[in-house]
Structures are given as structure tokens and as C-alpha cells.
Design an enzyme around this catalytic site. Structure first.
Site, PDB file in Angstrom:
ATOM      1  N   GLY A  41       0.831  -1.183   0.000  1.00 38.32           N
ATOM      2  CA  GLY A  41       0.000   0.000   0.000  1.00 38.32           C
ATOM      3  C   GLY A  41       0.870   1.239   0.000  1.00 38.32           C
ATOM      4  CE1 TYR A  42       3.580   2.944  -4.015  1.00 40.02           C
ATOM      5  CE2 TYR A  42       1.698   1.496  -4.282  1.00 40.02           C
ATOM      6  CZ  TYR A  42       2.998   1.838  -4.577  1.00 40.02           C
ATOM      7  OH  TYR A  42       3.723   1.060  -5.445  1.00 40.02           O
ATOM      8  CG  LEU A  43       2.290   4.891   4.460  1.00 37.91           C
ATOM      9  CD1 LEU A  43       3.557   4.862   5.291  1.00 37.91           C
ATOM     10  CD2 LEU A  43       1.059   4.894   5.350  1.00 37.91           C
TER      11      LEU A  43
END
Length: 156
Positions: free
Chosen positions: A29-31
Site C-alpha cells: 500500500g501507499y502512504l
């Protein structure tokens, strides 16, 4: 500074699977998935990583990359803070002379997409192209995982 030099391709068929010497399942996932940098959390079979990548150069082959292994439990918690779409994929590793193709078969919202990447030592390094390798998409932002986390393949 760590520099990543890679080229990316679509894959024509699944012939690569018979050539794989190793496989891993990823959840990432991407912060932050800003176009000038992204911050990624990745959990694999038994490890977890925090990765920061910079913007690509004009050809799309080269960019800054920093990666650090982190605690797997903490990574699972950080995935809960990520942007809504989590990338799920299986990666196959295929030797190509002294280089390695990493072929990602995507699942969930990106089901049906298969991409191959090869990391190079220089932008103009030559390598053998296997029969299963399709059209080159290096530098095409649609095929970046950070893009797929906002605009999944199922919506194309």
C-alpha cells in the site's frame, strides 16, 4: 544515493511461469503516492519493507529508491493507514543471463494485468528479450504500482 534503473513490459502469455526459480506473494500500500515521490509499505511471504521512490527521469528508466526492512507486524498495521486500494500480486523471478526478470501477476482490483521488470546497470544496457515479453511500457505512469493503487486495472 540509491538509483534504480529498470525497464517495464507487458507480458504476452504465461510461459514465464515454467521458467521461474522463485515466487513471492506481495501485499503493498501507499502512504503517499505523489507524482514526485511515493512511500510504500510492502509485506511479502515472510518480510516487510518501507520504500521511498523519487520521480522518474525523462525516459522513465531511472529514479531514486531507498528501502529498509521493517517489522512485519508494524507493516501490517501501517497498511491500514495506506491509500484505499492495496496492491496484491504474485511475483515470479526468471533468470536472463546475468540479469533477472521480475514478473508480477496482479490480483484483486488489478486482476488480469501481468507486468515484467528488469533492473539494469545502465540505461542503455542490452539484454535478451524472451518470447513471452510484450510491449514496453517503461515510463508509462499507468503501469506504476502507485498509479494502480488509485486507478486499478479493472476500471480501464
Amino acid at each position: 544515493m540509491n538509483i534504480e534503473i529498470e525497464r517495464k513490459f507487458l507480458v504476452k502469455n504465461k510461459d514465464f511461469k515454467n521458467l521461474s526459480y522463485k515466487e513471492e506473494v506481495f501485499k503493498q500500500g501507499y502512504l503517499n503516492s505523489d507524482k514526485t515521490r511515493n512511500v510504500r509499505i510492502r509485506v511479502t511471504n515472510d518480510k516487510a519493507f518501507l520504500t521511498i521512490k523519487g520521480a522518474s527521469n525523462a525516459s522513465g528508466t531511472t529514479r531514486f529508491e531507498w528501502e529498509k526492512e521493517i517489522n512485519r507486524q508494524e507493516a501490517e498495521q501501517l497498511l491500514l493507514l495506506c491509500e484505499p486500494i492495496i496492491i496484491e500480486k504474485k511475483r515470479y523471478y526468471i533468470k536472463n543471463d546475468d540479469l533477472i526478470f521480475e514478473v508480477d501477476e496482479f490480483y484483486a482490483d488489478n486482476q488480469g494485468l501481468i507486468l515484467a521488470e528488469i533492473e539494469l546497470n545502465s540505461e542503455h544496457q542490452k539484454f535478451k528479450k524472451p518470447d513471452w515479453l510484450g510491449k514496453e511500457v517503461t515510463g508509462n505512469k499507468e503501469y506504476y504500482n502507485s498509479y494502480l493503487s488509485k486507478n486499478p486495472f479493472k476500471n480501464w
